[in-house]
Design a protein around this motif. Structure first.
Motif, mmCIF file in Angstrom:
data_model
loop_
_atom_site.group_PDB
_atom_site.id
_atom_site.type_symbol
_atom_site.label_atom_id
_atom_site.label_comp_id
_atom_site.label_asym_id
_atom_site.label_seq_id
_atom_site.Cartn_x
_atom_site.Cartn_y
_atom_site.Cartn_z
ATOM 1 N N VAL A 75 19.502 3.954 5.541
ATOM 2 C CA VAL A 75 18.920 2.736 4.978
ATOM 3 C C VAL A 75 18.462 1.807 6.098
ATOM 4 O O VAL A 75 17.383 1.219 6.042
ATOM 5 N N ARG A 76 19.296 1.710 7.137
ATOM 6 C CA ARG A 76 18.941 0.852 8.268
ATOM 7 C C ARG A 76 17.629 1.313 8.906
ATOM 8 O O ARG A 76 16.768 0.508 9.239
ATOM 9 N N THR A 77 17.508 2.620 9.061
ATOM 10 C CA THR A 77 16.306 3.142 9.699
ATOM 11 C C THR A 77 15.083 2.931 8.804
ATOM 12 O O THR A 77 13.998 2.575 9.286
ATOM 13 N N PHE A 78 15.272 3.080 7.502
ATOM 14 C CA PHE A 78 14.165 2.801 6.576
ATOM 15 C C PHE A 78 13.747 1.350 6.674
ATOM 16 O O PHE A 78 12.570 1.017 6.549
ATOM 17 N N GLY A 79 14.719 0.496 6.906
ATOM 18 C CA GLY A 79 14.421 -0.919 7.103
ATOM 19 C C GLY A 79 13.419 -1.110 8.227
ATOM 20 O O GLY A 79 12.422 -1.829 8.085
ATOM 21 N N TRP A 80 13.659 -0.426 9.323
ATOM 22 C CA TRP A 80 12.719 -0.524 10.442
ATOM 23 C C TRP A 80 11.353 0.047 10.065
ATOM 24 O O TRP A 80 10.323 -0.467 10.486
ATOM 25 N N MET A 81 11.363 1.105 9.253
ATOM 26 C CA MET A 81 10.085 1.701 8.853
ATOM 27 C C MET A 81 9.273 0.715 8.032
ATOM 28 O O MET A 81 8.067 0.580 8.197
ATOM 29 N N ILE A 82 9.976 -0.019 7.149
ATOM 30 C CA ILE A 82 9.282 -1.011 6.317
ATOM 31 C C ILE A 82 8.658 -2.088 7.199
ATOM 32 O O ILE A 82 7.558 -2.568 6.951
ATOM 33 N N LEU A 83 9.357 -2.447 8.275
ATOM 34 C CA LEU A 83 8.837 -3.479 9.168
ATOM 35 C C LEU A 83 7.658 -2.974 9.991
ATOM 36 O O LEU A 83 6.675 -3.683 10.203
ATOM 37 N N LEU A 84 7.765 -1.736 10.463
ATOM 38 C CA LEU A 84 6.840 -1.287 11.504
ATOM 39 C C LEU A 84 5.614 -0.521 10.993
ATOM 40 O O LEU A 84 4.634 -0.381 11.714
ATOM 41 N N ARG A 85 5.657 -0.014 9.751
ATOM 42 C CA ARG A 85 4.555 0.877 9.354
ATOM 43 C C ARG A 85 3.241 0.115 9.184
ATOM 44 O O ARG A 85 3.222 -1.117 9.163
ATOM 45 N N GLU A 86 2.170 0.917 9.005
ATOM 46 C CA GLU A 86 0.812 0.369 8.978
ATOM 47 C C GLU A 86 0.658 -0.730 7.929
ATOM 48 O O GLU A 86 0.012 -1.742 8.165
ATOM 49 N N THR A 87 1.264 -0.501 6.768
ATOM 50 C CA THR A 87 1.171 -1.496 5.703
ATOM 51 C C THR A 87 2.420 -2.363 5.674
ATOM 52 O O THR A 87 2.717 -3.008 4.679
ATOM 53 N N GLY A 88 3.161 -2.368 6.784
ATOM 54 C CA GLY A 88 4.462 -3.036 6.811
ATOM 55 C C GLY A 88 4.374 -4.513 7.128
ATOM 56 O O GLY A 88 3.294 -5.097 7.258
ATOM 57 N N VAL A 89 5.529 -5.115 7.276
ATOM 58 C CA VAL A 89 5.643 -6.561 7.423
ATOM 59 C C VAL A 89 4.958 -7.065 8.694
ATOM 60 O O VAL A 89 4.158 -7.995 8.661
ATOM 61 N N PHE A 90 5.253 -6.422 9.829
ATOM 62 C CA PHE A 90 4.685 -6.900 11.099
ATOM 63 C C PHE A 90 3.172 -6.786 11.104
ATOM 64 O O PHE A 90 2.474 -7.711 11.523
ATOM 65 N N SER A 91 2.696 -5.655 10.636
ATOM 66 C CA SER A 91 1.258 -5.423 10.615
ATOM 67 C C SER A 91 0.555 -6.492 9.787
ATOM 68 O O SER A 91 -0.418 -7.110 10.213
ATOM 69 N N ASN A 92 1.089 -6.759 8.601
ATOM 70 C CA ASN A 92 0.497 -7.771 7.722
ATOM 71 C C ASN A 92 0.559 -9.156 8.337
ATOM 72 O O ASN A 92 -0.378 -9.944 8.240
ATOM 73 N N LEU A 93 1.691 -9.441 8.984
ATOM 74 C CA LEU A 93 1.869 -10.756 9.593
ATOM 75 C C LEU A 93 0.826 -10.978 10.684
ATOM 76 O O LEU A 93 0.202 -12.043 10.757
ATOM 77 N N LEU A 94 0.643 -9.946 11.521
ATOM 78 C CA LEU A 94 -0.336 -10.068 12.606
ATOM 79 C C LEU A 94 -1.739 -10.281 12.043
ATOM 80 O O LEU A 94 -2.512 -11.091 12.560
ATOM 81 N N GLN A 95 -2.054 -9.562 10.961
ATOM 82 C CA GLN A 95 -3.375 -9.735 10.349
ATOM 83 C C GLN A 95 -3.515 -11.123 9.762
ATOM 84 O O GLN A 95 -4.536 -11.778 9.900
ATOM 85 N N TYR A 96 -2.461 -11.583 9.110
ATOM 86 C CA TYR A 96 -2.478 -12.899 8.481
ATOM 87 C C TYR A 96 -2.695 -13.985 9.529
ATOM 88 O O TYR A 96 -3.429 -14.946 9.312
ATOM 89 N N LEU A 97 -2.036 -13.811 10.685
ATOM 90 C CA LEU A 97 -2.182 -14.799 11.758
ATOM 91 C C LEU A 97 -3.516 -14.661 12.478
ATOM 92 O O LEU A 97 -3.843 -15.469 13.339
ATOM 93 N N GLY A 98 -4.262 -13.625 12.154
ATOM 94 C CA GLY A 98 -5.575 -13.427 12.763
ATOM 95 C C GLY A 98 -5.514 -12.874 14.175
ATOM 96 O O GLY A 98 -6.479 -12.971 14.925
ATOM 97 N N LEU A 99 -4.377 -12.324 14.549
ATOM 98 C CA LEU A 99 -4.263 -11.782 15.906
ATOM 99 C C LEU A 99 -4.887 -10.398 16.002
ATOM 100 O O LEU A 99 -5.309 -9.975 17.071
#
Ligand SMILES: Nc1ncnc2c1ncn2[C@@H]1O[C@H](COP(=O)(O)OP(=O)(O)O)[C@@H](O)[C@H]1O
Ligand SMILES: [Mg+2]
Lengths: 368, 288
Positions: free
Chosen positions: B117-141
Motif C-alpha cells: 500500500v505504501r508503495t502504491f501511495g508513491w505510485m499515485i504521487l509520481l505517475r503521469e496522471t498523478g498528484v505531482f504531475s498535475n500540481l506542476l501543470q497547475y502551477l504552470g511549471l
C-alpha cells in the motif's frame, strides 16, 4: 594607576524559569587567583548560577563580567572560562591525551605543540604517561585530575567546578580536597567551586558564599561564615548547631536573659543587636562551644551552667558527641573531647554543662 | 542427578532456536546449495558442477544487474543515513518528553500499512496522471504531463522511504545514550558545531550508524516489491532476476546459484563495513 578588575563579577544576576526564580539578585566578585566556593543545599540554584557563568544558560537580567568584559551574549565556546562537570564528562571515545588536547585542537594549535602541552599539563596534575590510556582505565581520583587538566591546558581565566567530588568515596574525597587546593595554588587560577558539602567549602576556600533559595545569605571567609554567621540559615547550615527558641525576658549590659518553656534561663551576649524584651529569638550554639564539667569543678558566675543526664554517647573518633538531656527535656549536642577524662561516660550519667554567653548566636524568630 | 535435569531444561529451552535454525535456515540453504551445483544435461538428468555460477559470470546482463543492485543499495543506505541522522538527532537530543514520543510514533505510522500500500501511495504521487504531475501543470511549471515513475530516482525514493525507520531507531537509541554534558563540555572547551559533531557525536553514534546501515543495506538488497513497482518491468533488480528464474523460467538451478551469490555479497559488504568503521558485530547489534 589602572584599576585591576576582579576575575569574575556578577551584578544582580537573576534567572527565572517560568514562574520560578532559581537565581535571585546574586551579586559578588571573585578576586584574581582566589578560591571561591558557593555552598548551599541541593536545589538552591547553584548549578543554574554556574551554568550562567559558563554560558549554557542566559540570565533573565543582570550582568556578568569576566576580567571586566561583559559576557552577556557571548556563547560558551567563546568565553575564557572552563568547567569541570559534575560527572566530569570526559569523552569516552577518546584516549586521555586526546581528551586533554581537545580544546587545543579547536584552537588550531599544531600537533607537536599539543603533544608537548598535554604531557606538560598531565605532569603537573601528577599523571605523567597516561596519555595513551582509555578513560575507563583510570580510577576516580585520576579521572578528576584529568578533567582539571583538560580545562587547565587552555589557561582559562576562571575555572568552574560543579560538585566534582560528589561521586567519590569518602576517603578519596578527603584526599582530593587537599589536592584540589594545592592544584589551585599551583596553577594560580581563579576557581569557582560549588558544593553542598560544608567541609569541602571550609577546607578549600578563600571565600565562601552561602546560598539559599536562589539568594546569597552571606559572603565571607570560612572563618567568618563559621564563627560569625549573619543569618539563622547560615548558622544552621554551616557546621553543627544546637537550636533553641526562647523569649527575651530581660536585657542588661549587652547580655540578654532568655527563657523558654520549662527550661532554666539562659544568658547570651548580644551587643548592639537591637533585640528587646518580649521578642522571640532563635539561639544557635555549636556543640564544641559547650563544655562538660568534671565532677567537683567550680562553675564561674558568667557562664551558663546546667544539669543534665547523658542521653546517648555517639562515638565517632575526633568528632564524638554526647547528647545531654537538660532538666526541661531539651536535648543538647555536646562535643566529647577524646583527651579529657570523659571516656567512661555512659548513658544515664548525671553531668553538668557550661557555655559562655558570647558563644551563642541569636536571630529573630518568626512569631507563631 | 540435579545437573542432569538442569541440562535437560537447557536443551528444552534451546530446542525452539535449534529447530528454527535447522528447519528454516540451514536445511533450505543446504538444499539450495545442492540445487545450485546441479547442471541440467537432459530431461531429468543432472550432473554436479559449477556451470550455473559460470553462467552468471559469462552473461553480462546477470552480473551487471548484480553490480547495479549493489551500487543502488549502497547509495540508498548512504542517502538514508544522511536523511535519518538529523531526524534521529532532533528526536534524541532536541526534544523531550511528550514531543519525543509523538515524533517517534510519527516515524512509525507509515509502517502500520503494508509495504504494498505504501508503495502504491508513491505510485499515485509520481505517475503521469498523478498528484505531482498535475500540481506542476497547475502551477504552470510544465506544459504537458510528466512521468516520474519507472526510473532509478523513483526506485531510490521508494527504497529510502521503506527503510528510513530502520535507520532512525538504532540512531535514536545510541544518540539517546549520549550524555548531554559531553556535548556541553565540547562547547565549553571551545568546540564548534561541526567539530563536536565530528569528534564527539559521530564517534559515539558509530555502533548505531553501522547497525542501521547494515539493516538498511540488507533490506534494500533484498527488496523485491519497491524496485518492481516503482522501477517498472525493466527495473533490473537482482531479487527480481532470482524470482524470474524460479517462477517464470523454472530454472531452479540458476536461481539457487543467484541466491547464494546474493548471500555471499551481503556478507562481504557487511564484513567490509565493519572493518572500515572499526566496529564489531556484537558491539553494533548488542547496543541497539
Ligand atoms: N531548566 C530548568 N527548568 C525549570 N526549572 C529548573 C531548570 N533547571 C533547574 N531548575 C530548578 O531550579 C532550581 C535550582 O536548580 P539547580 O541550580 O540545579 O540547584 P542545585 O545545583 O543547587 O542543586 C531547582 O529547583 C530546579 O528544579
Ligand atoms: Mg547541582
Amino acid at each position: 594607576m589602572i584599576p585591576t578588575n576582579p576575575d569574575l563579577e556578577c551584578r544582580d544576576l537573576i534567572k527565572d524559569f517560568d514562574t520560578f526564580r532559581a537565581v535571585d539578585h546574586i551579586r559578588f566578585d571573585v578576586p584574581k587567583g582566589s578560591f571561591f566556593s558557593i555552598l548551599g543545599p541541593s536545589g538552591c540554584g547553584k548549578t543554574t548560577l554556574l551554568r550562567m557563568i559558563a554560558g549554557f544558560q542566559t540570565p533573565s537580567s543582570g550582568d556578568l563580567l569576566i576580567k571586566g568584559r561583559s559576557m552577556i551574549g557571548v556563547p560558551p565556546n567563546k568565553r575564557p572560562v572552563s568547567m569541570v562537570f559534575q560527572h566530569l564528562a570526559l569523552f569516552p571515545t577518546m584516549n586521555i591525551g586526546d581528551n586533554v588536547g581537545f580544546g587545543l585542537r579547536q584552537r588550531g594549535v599544531s600537533r607537536s605543540e599539543i603533544k608537548t602541552r598535554v604531557s606538560k599539563v598531565l605532569e603537573r596534575v601528577g599523571l605523567p604517561n597516561v596519555a595513551e590510556r582509555r578513560v575507563d582505565q583510570l580510577s576516580g581520583g585520576q579521572k578528576q585530575r584529568v578533567a582539571i587538566a583538560r580545562c587547565m591546558v587552555l589557561e582559562p581565566d576562571v575555572l568552574l567546578l560543579d560538585e566534582p567530588l560528589g561521586a567519590l568515596d569518602l576517603k578519596l574525597r578527603e584526599h582530593m580536597k587537599v589536592e584540589l587546593k594545592a592544584l589551585q595554588a599551583a596553577f594560580d587560577t581563579t576557581f569557582v567551586y560549588i558544593t553542598h558539602d560544608q567541609s569541602e567549602a571550609l577546607v578549600m576556600s578563600d571565600n565562601i558564599a552561602v546560598m539559599n533559595n536562589g539568594r546569597f545569605e552571606q559572603i565571607g571567609t570560612p572563618h567568618d561564615v563559621y564563627n560569625a554567621p549573619e543569618t539563622a540559615f547560615v548558622a544552621g547550615f554551616v557546621g553543627d548547631a544546637n537550636k533553641i527558641t526562647a523569649r527575651v525576658s530581660s536585657a542588661k549590659d549587652g547580655v540578654l536573659t532568655l527563657s523558654a518553656d520549662g527550661e532554666s534561663d539562659i544568658r547570651v551576649a548580644a551587643q548592639n543587636s537591637g533585640f528587646h524584651v518580649g521578642q522571640l529569638l532563635q539561639v544557635y550554639l555549636r556543640p564544641e562551644a559547650i563544655e562538660l564539667l568534671p565532677n567537683g569543678a567550680e562553675a564561674d558566675k558568667a557562664s551558663n551552667v546546667s544539669h543534665g543526664i547523658v542521653d546517648a554517647v555517639l562515638f565517632n573518633g575526633a568528632n564524638s558527641m554526647v547528647t545531654v538531656k537538660a532538666e526541661g527535656g531539651v536535648l543538647w549536642k555536646v562535643a566529647l573531647p577524646q583527651t579529657g577524662g570523659f571516656s567512661s561516660l555512659q548513658k544515664g550519667d548525671a553531668i553538668r554543662t557550661r557555655w559562655h554567653p558570647a558563644q551563642a548566636r541569636c536571630y529573630q524568630a518568626a512569631e507563631g | 542427578m540435579s545437573s542432569d535435569t538442569s541440562r535437560l531444561g537447557l536443551y528444552l529451552l534451546l530446542a525452539p532456536i535449534f529447530l528454527w535454525l535447522t528447519v528454516l535456515i540451514i536445511l533450505p540453504h543446504v538444499g539450495l546449495f545442492i540445487v545450485s551445483i546441479s547442471e541440467k544435461v537432459g530431461p531429468r538428468d543432472y550432473d554436479t558442477g559449477f556451470a550455473n555460477y559460470a553462467a552468471f559470470f559469462t552473461e553480462p546482463l546477470y552480473w551487471r544487474t548484480f553490480a547495479r543492485t549493489t551500487i543502488m543499495s549502497v547509495l540508498a543506505t548512504v542517502l538514508t543515513l544522511i536523511l535519518g541522522f538529523p531526524i534521529a538527532y532532533y528526536i534524541a537530543k532536541l526534544t523531550k518528553g511528550r514531543a519525543k514520543t509523538t515524533l517517534f510514533l510519527m516515524c512509525m505510522i507509515p509502517f502500520w500499512v503494508s509495504e504494498l500500500v505504501r508503495t502504491f501511495g508513491w505510485m499515485i504521487l509520481l505517475r503521469e496522471t498523478g498528484v505531482f504531475s498535475n500540481l506542476l501543470q497547475y502551477l504552470g511549471l510544465v506544459t504537458g504531463p510528466v512521468e516520474m515513475l519507472y526510473n532509478d530516482a523513483a526506485i531510490m525514493v521508494g527504497l529510502v522511504y521503506t527503510s528510513i525507520l530502520f535507520m532512525v531507531v538504532p540512531l535514536v537509541t545510541t544518540l539517546d545514550s549520549l550524555d548531554d554534558s559531553l556535548i556541553e563540555a565540547g562547547y565549553d572547551l571551545g568546540g564548534t558545531n561541526t567539530s563536536i559533531m565530528r569528534e564527539i557525536v559521530i564517534p559515539h553514534a558509530m555502533p548505531g550508524i553501522v547497525s542501521g546501515c547494515i539493516v538498511v543495506f540488507m533490506l534494500s538488497l533484498g527488496n523485491y516489491l519497491t524496485p518492481i513497482l516503482l522501477g517498472g518491468k525493466d527495473s533490473l533488480w537482482f531479487t527480481g532476476m532470482i524470482y524470474t528464474q524460479f517462477i517464470t523460467r523454472f530454472n531452479w538451478e540458476l536461481g539457487s546459484a543467484f541466491g547464494f551469490l546474493l548471500l555471499a555479497l551481503s556478507s562481504l559488504v557487511v564484513f567490509l563495513g565493519l572493518k572500515v568503521s572499526g566496529q564489531s558485530l556484537s558491539n553494533t547489534m548488542g547496543r541497539s
